[in-house]
Each structure stands twice: as C-alpha cells, then as structure tokens.
Design a protein around this motif. Structure first.
Motif, short mmCIF file in Angstrom:
data_model
loop_
_atom_site.label_atom_id
_atom_site.label_comp_id
_atom_site.label_asym_id
_atom_site.label_seq_id
_atom_site.Cartn_x
_atom_site.Cartn_y
_atom_site.Cartn_z
N ALA A 256 40.68 7.10 -33.51
CA ALA A 256 39.64 7.39 -34.51
C ALA A 256 38.52 6.36 -34.45
N ALA A 257 38.53 5.51 -33.42
CA ALA A 257 37.59 4.39 -33.38
C ALA A 257 36.14 4.81 -33.47
N SER A 258 35.82 5.97 -32.90
CA SER A 258 34.42 6.42 -32.90
C SER A 258 34.10 7.35 -34.06
N ARG A 259 35.06 7.58 -34.94
CA ARG A 259 34.86 8.50 -36.06
C ARG A 259 34.53 7.72 -37.33
N SER A 260 33.62 8.28 -38.12
CA SER A 260 33.23 7.66 -39.39
C SER A 260 33.96 8.35 -40.53
N LEU A 261 34.39 7.57 -41.50
CA LEU A 261 35.00 8.10 -42.70
C LEU A 261 33.91 8.38 -43.74
N PRO A 262 34.14 9.31 -44.67
CA PRO A 262 33.11 9.63 -45.67
C PRO A 262 32.67 8.44 -46.51
N ILE A 263 33.53 7.45 -46.70
CA ILE A 263 33.17 6.31 -47.55
C ILE A 263 32.31 5.28 -46.80
N ASP A 264 32.19 5.40 -45.49
CA ASP A 264 31.49 4.38 -44.71
C ASP A 264 30.07 4.09 -45.20
N PRO A 265 29.25 5.09 -45.59
CA PRO A 265 27.89 4.77 -46.03
C PRO A 265 27.83 3.91 -47.30
N TYR A 266 28.96 3.76 -47.98
CA TYR A 266 28.99 2.99 -49.23
C TYR A 266 29.59 1.61 -49.03
N LEU A 267 29.91 1.26 -47.79
CA LEU A 267 30.50 -0.03 -47.46
C LEU A 267 29.61 -0.76 -46.46
N LEU A 268 29.61 -2.08 -46.52
CA LEU A 268 28.83 -2.87 -45.58
C LEU A 268 29.39 -2.76 -44.17
N THR A 269 28.51 -2.61 -43.20
CA THR A 269 28.93 -2.74 -41.81
C THR A 269 29.04 -4.24 -41.48
N ASN A 270 29.65 -4.57 -40.36
CA ASN A 270 29.72 -5.97 -39.95
C ASN A 270 28.33 -6.56 -39.81
N ASP A 271 27.41 -5.80 -39.20
CA ASP A 271 26.05 -6.30 -39.00
C ASP A 271 25.34 -6.53 -40.34
N GLN A 272 25.54 -5.63 -41.29
CA GLN A 272 24.90 -5.80 -42.59
C GLN A 272 25.45 -7.02 -43.32
N ALA A 273 26.76 -7.22 -43.26
CA ALA A 273 27.36 -8.39 -43.91
C ALA A 273 26.85 -9.68 -43.27
N ASP A 274 26.74 -9.69 -41.94
CA ASP A 274 26.25 -10.88 -41.25
C ASP A 274 24.79 -11.14 -41.61
N ARG A 275 24.02 -10.08 -41.77
CA ARG A 275 22.60 -10.24 -42.11
C ARG A 275 22.44 -10.82 -43.51
N LEU A 276 23.25 -10.37 -44.45
CA LEU A 276 23.22 -10.94 -45.79
C LEU A 276 23.59 -12.42 -45.76
N ASP A 277 24.59 -12.77 -44.96
CA ASP A 277 24.98 -14.18 -44.88
C ASP A 277 23.88 -15.02 -44.25
N ALA A 278 23.24 -14.49 -43.23
CA ALA A 278 22.13 -15.22 -42.61
C ALA A 278 21.00 -15.44 -43.60
N ALA A 279 20.73 -14.42 -44.41
CA ALA A 279 19.68 -14.56 -45.43
C ALA A 279 20.07 -15.60 -46.47
N ARG A 280 21.32 -15.58 -46.89
CA ARG A 280 21.79 -16.57 -47.88
C ARG A 280 21.63 -17.99 -47.33
N ARG A 281 22.04 -18.18 -46.08
CA ARG A 281 21.94 -19.51 -45.47
C ARG A 281 20.48 -19.95 -45.38
N THR A 282 19.60 -19.03 -45.02
CA THR A 282 18.18 -19.35 -44.90
C THR A 282 17.60 -19.77 -46.25
#
Length: 276
Positions: free
Chosen positions: A4-30
């Motif tokens: 199922a690695a390439s399949r998205s679950l219905p809840i995915d749009p409501y959860l942070l992706t890894n890239d989004q979480a990393d971007r928020l952390d980079a912004a916090r650090r900045t």
C-alpha cells in the motif's frame, strides 16, 4: 494488492507530510535565531533529531510486504532502529541573559517558552517577548496548544482508530486467519496476525537473525498469497471515510489550518508568493 506504499488514505490531507513537518521546523528555527539576533545574541537552534520515518504513511502500516527485503532485513525496515532507541538528551539551553531571551524566564519551575514564561525582562535595551524567542516563534507559526506543531488530535484519532477497527473487522479477520494458516504451513504457528509476528521479542537484536529473516519473508509471502494488504487497506479506508464524514466540520477547519500554517512557514522562510 502487494503493497500500500503508493496508496493514500482518506485522512492523509488532514495530516502533515514529512516535508510539511520539516518545513514548519525550519521556519521555527529561523524565527528563533532571528529573534535572538535582535537582542545581539548569536544562537543557532539545535538540529532536529528526526527518527526513522517511512517514505509514505502506508509503506509499513500493514507490516512488511516485500519478500526480498524481508528476507534481507527481517521485520525492521531498512534504516529503522532494531532495538528501542534511548531518548536523546535535551540540548543544553544557554544560560544567563541569553537563556532568558530564549525561554522568557529564569524560573526553573516554568517550562521554557510556555505561557508560564511571562517574558518582559529588559536585555540589551529590548523587552523579552512572552515565552521568549521560543514563544514568539510558536505564536508566529501558531503551533501552540494541543497540537504543539504536529497533527490535529481529531485527525490522529481517525488515523489510529480506523486501523484498529479494520484489524477487528470480520473481513480483515477472515484474511488474517488464512494468513495465520499460511504461516503455520511454513513453520510459524504462534502468530495470530502480522503485528504479533513483527513484535516478537526474539527479534530485538542488533542484527536480524536467520530465523527472523525467514519469518519476515514468510509473513510477506502469506500476505501476498491471501491479499491481506488489499483487504486491510480497503476496510481501513472505508472506516476513515465514515469518520471523516462524521467530523466533517472539524476536519475542514483542520485542513484550512494546515494550509495556513504552511503559508506562515513560507513567510518566515522568506519564500516569495507564487506568481498570479
């Protein structure tokens, strides 16, 4: 379905992706570093220690699925810790005036950057903000409160709850029973489902044993033989759609806030808005 690695679950749009979480952390650090510089203090926030993360939310949601990888690595995905990691020691905070500016308090009983850290001190002719620079960064990104910069509790509940409901669902239970019979035929009679197989204490070793690799490969083959992942994913997703419908209003707000948080992160990182 083998994986199922390439399949998205219905809840995915409501959860942070890894890239989004990393971007928020980079912004916090900045923002923290920028705030400290305003007070004439050179400070670089410690790098975020990121634990092993699957490539996608569904990559290992139902356990190992690739017989070749399982035969090589066992039940622990490549790059993941095979034994429970020790919690990292918290980074040392600066002391004196620098510590006050960072955290908003010199009271050891007040959590750094929290509402109890009132700020208001004068350092280098500037007033320390509430919560210090940590609090200022959180306020700018609006990552304070229950989520603390992570996922919304309602989205987490839907994500975790659907997995357990699906695991107990008669449709999934039926294929898991066939999976268990398949494992018995391969010499592994003690596992009721793949989660039990992967969590066997015998596998808590620095390197995968031959027995673990054999068991993991059998697990992946039995999943494939009885379409365990296909049925489990389908039922899992169906339960999520039900819960998303029940919590539609709350989740709509979550989705909007996720987008707003990314916009705030972009502003903090100095990104230009997209061209019209």
């Amino acid at each position: 379905m083998e994986s199922a690695a390439s399949r998205s679950l219905p809840i995915d749009p409501y959860l942070l992706t890894n890239d989004q979480a990393d971007r928020l952390d980079a912004a916090r650090r900045t923002l923290v570093e920028r705030c400290m510089n305003r007070f004439g203090i050179t400070y670089r926030p410690p790098d975020l220690v990121t634990p092993f993360r699957p490539r996608t939310r569904t990559q290992y949601r139902y356990g190992v699925t690739d017989p070749a990888d399982a035969a090589r690595y066992g039940f622990a995905p490549p790059g993941s810790p095979r034994t429970p990691p020790r919690p990292p020691s918290p980074p040392a905070s600066p002391s004196g005036e620098a510590g006050v500016v960072l955290t908003g308090t010199d009271d050891p009983k007040a959590k750094p950057g929290s509402g109890a850290a009132k700020g208001g001190q004068r350092v280098n002719e500037r007033t320390v903000p509430a919560g210090g620079c940590l609090g200022e960064a959180r306020a700018a990104l609006r990552t304070d409160g229950a989520e603390a910069g992570g996922d919304a509790p309602v989205a987490d509940r839907v994500n975790a709850g659907s997995f357990e409901k699906a695991r107990r669902d008669p449709r999934v239970a039926a294929v898991l029973a066939r999976w268990a019979d398949c494992m018995k035929r391969r010499g592994f009679p003690s596992y009721g489902d793949p989660l039990q197989a992967g969590a066997d204490p015998a596998w808590r070793t620095p390197e995968p044993s031959a027995k673990e690799r054999e068991a993991a490969a059998a697990d992946a083959r039995c999943k494939k033989e009885h379409n365990v992942v296909g049925v489990w994913f389908t039922v899992d997703a169906a339960y999520q759609r039900q819960e998303i419908e029940r919590n539609a209003k709350e989740l709509a707000a979550v989705k909007a806030e996720l987008a707003a948080r990314q916009e705030r992160a972009g502003a903090a990182l100095g990104e230009l808005p997209p061209a019209p």
